[in-house]
Design a protein around this motif. Structure first.
Motif, mmCIF file in Angstrom:
data_model
loop_
_atom_site.group_PDB
_atom_site.id
_atom_site.type_symbol
_atom_site.label_atom_id
_atom_site.label_comp_id
_atom_site.label_asym_id
_atom_site.label_seq_id
_atom_site.Cartn_x
_atom_site.Cartn_y
_atom_site.Cartn_z
ATOM 1 N N ASP A 49 120.420 59.628 111.071
ATOM 2 C CA ASP A 49 120.091 58.735 111.835
ATOM 3 C C ASP A 49 118.604 58.453 111.567
ATOM 4 O O ASP A 49 117.721 58.281 112.413
ATOM 5 C CB ASP A 49 120.272 59.095 113.382
ATOM 6 C CG ASP A 49 119.623 60.421 113.668
ATOM 7 O OD1 ASP A 49 119.229 61.063 112.662
ATOM 8 O OD2 ASP A 49 119.352 60.686 114.839
ATOM 9 N N ALA A 52 113.981 53.537 110.389
ATOM 10 C CA ALA A 52 113.321 52.738 109.223
ATOM 11 C C ALA A 52 111.866 52.776 109.343
ATOM 12 O O ALA A 52 111.420 52.834 110.671
ATOM 13 C CB ALA A 52 113.917 51.561 109.164
ATOM 14 N N THR A 58 117.133 50.898 106.132
ATOM 15 C CA THR A 58 117.666 52.184 106.854
ATOM 16 C C THR A 58 118.233 53.020 105.802
ATOM 17 O O THR A 58 118.499 52.627 104.612
ATOM 18 C CB THR A 58 118.763 51.793 107.947
ATOM 19 O OG1 THR A 58 120.021 51.152 107.205
ATOM 20 C CG2 THR A 58 118.300 50.962 108.800
#
Length: 441
Positions: A49, A52, A58
């Motif tokens: 997770d 960014a 991401t």
């Protein structure tokens, strides 16, 4: 497996062995290891997770074309065409207060390059760091530092503890000194140049670019922990081991985890002298000590006996989230240093749990309780150390009360009585507060 038959780990081990055998060796050829194989391994280590950076790319998006992205990245790196992006600054609640803590989020490729450089530096400097440095090092933990502290205080002649706090350490690391320290072991100019580029990358906040200046390590950077350890290795650890401790007549030992450390002394005059000299030493490298948080305390068997004769209690001190205090072994008169969750950390952890629960109370019961259990287990995994049963029990009771309060606010107030709550916990049991880590050796 690499094309020449050597894995990345094998090459890093060869560097480590060379560094261990020759403490004066300066490595002139490291940068060729910044290849696709190394960065692929760094990518695999990133959190799933991972947030960014300012480019909004991401991990999942980068992985969609991973091999090509890595090939292009490595090509830019070796042409010295790669330029780190400024980190994206966000603010998150600071545990234990109403203040906000700044957090830096680098771009995904910056994380990869930093991770690659960090692995190279770690291979070298792991051979140099002193045994009593524990923070952000492979195979070492806070619990190891606490275990060493217990051994020192209980088995060696320790009568005084000096706790030192550095004001904003990570924000005040001076770049010129850090680069000089790196040059003691690294002579590959490309490694040094990229490290300096990360130091100067800057911060992006609310669309405005803020200059990093000549101080501070990259916010949220993967490379920051190893750079911080290198800085304190030269400014503090070596000075203490090679100079200050050798000037002491009595026992002296410094135990450090990142920028948090305590120093144990047999003699009070040497503890006081250290308090003065360490402040002067750190000031030479741009670091400032917090006077109100830096203290010389009487601590140990003699301090306990002296305090009792005067009708008082011996001093306590905080280290790594625990309050350490003088006590006795169960069923005997043998001195023991025991520890309990510090009041500051207990309050902060409980407040954080309350805020999370308040925001998450509308989740389905099974999902909510799975996360509650995970949070409690995480707390017990760290604070579940020898002698801290009371601290765990207090936290467990406080969590139950908060859970009862906020479950009651999922619907009509007072919709859940204690008997119904106990039945609910029968279906979704909470972890028991048991000791997970034994610190006595």
């Amino acid at each position: 497996m690499l094309s020449n038959g050597e894995t990345v780990e094998t090459k890093l081990q060869r560097i480590a062995e060379k560094a261990r055998q020759d403490p004066r060796c300066k490595f002139t050829s490291l940068f060729h290891l910044m290849d696709v194989d190394l960065l692929r391994g760094c990518f695999a280590r990133l959190r799933r997770d991972a947030a960014a950076g300012i480019d909004q790319v991401t991990k999942e998006e980068y992985q969609a074309n991973l091999e090509e992205n890595l090939r292009i990245l490595v090509d830019k790196i070796h042409r010295m065409a790669y330029r780190p992006l400024p980190v994206r600054r966000v603010y998150i609640p600071k545990l234990g207060s109403n203040k906000q803590r700044p957090l830096g989020i680098p771009a995904i490729e910056d994380k990869l390059v930093q991770a690659g450089l960090a692995r190279l530096l770690t291979a070298i400097y792991e051979q140099d760091f002193i045994a009593d440095s524990y923070g952000f090092r492979p195979g070492r933990s806070c619990h190891d530092a606490l275990r060493s502290l217990s051994h020192e205080v209980e088995r060696k002649p320790v009568n005084h503890i000096v706790g030192v706090d550095i004001k904003g350490f990570f924000d005040n690391v001076e770049h010129k000194w850090l680069m000089q320290f790196l040059a003691h072991r690294v002579a590959d100019k490309r490694v040094l140049r990229y490290t300096e580029r990360f130091l100067k990358a800057g911060i992006m906040e609310d669309g405005a670019l803020l200059d990093q200046g000549d101080e501070g390590t990259p916010q949220g950077g993967i490379i920051s922990p190893i750079l911080a350890n290198i800085y304190l290795h030269y400014t503090l650890d070596l000075w203490f081991e090679r100079k200050f401790r050798k000037s002491c007549w009595g026992n002296a030992r410094l135990i450090r985890y990142a920028d948090d450390w305590v120093t144990c002394f047999q003699r009070g005059d040497e503890a006081v002298r250290f308090r003065c000299e360490v402040e002067e030493r750190l000031a030479q490298f741009g670091l400032e000590v917090s006077p109100e948080k830096t203290k010389v305390l009487e601590f140990g068997p003699m301090a306990e006996a002296r305090a009792k004769r005067c009708g008082g209690k011996p001093h306590t001190f905080d280290f790594l989230g625990f309050t350490h205090y003088c006590s006795r072994a169960r069923g005997s008169r043998r001195f023991r240093m025991k520890r309990i969750t510090s009041r500051k950390k207990f309050t902060a952890k409980l407040r954080a749990f309350k805020e999370w629960l308040k925001a998450s109370r509308t989740l389905p019961a099974r999902e909510l309780m799975a996360k509650v259990v995970s949070k409690i287990q995480g707390h017990f995994a760290y604070y579940g150390v020898t002698d801290n049963s009371p601290g765990l029990l207090r936290f467990s009771i406080a969590v139950r009360r908060l859970l009862f309060k906020w479950l009651n606010r999922r619907g009509k107030r007072d919709c859940m009585k204690w008997d119904k709550f106990r039945s609910f916990l029968g279906k979704f049991p909470l972890p028991k507060p048991i000791i997970r880590v034994h610190l006595l050796t």
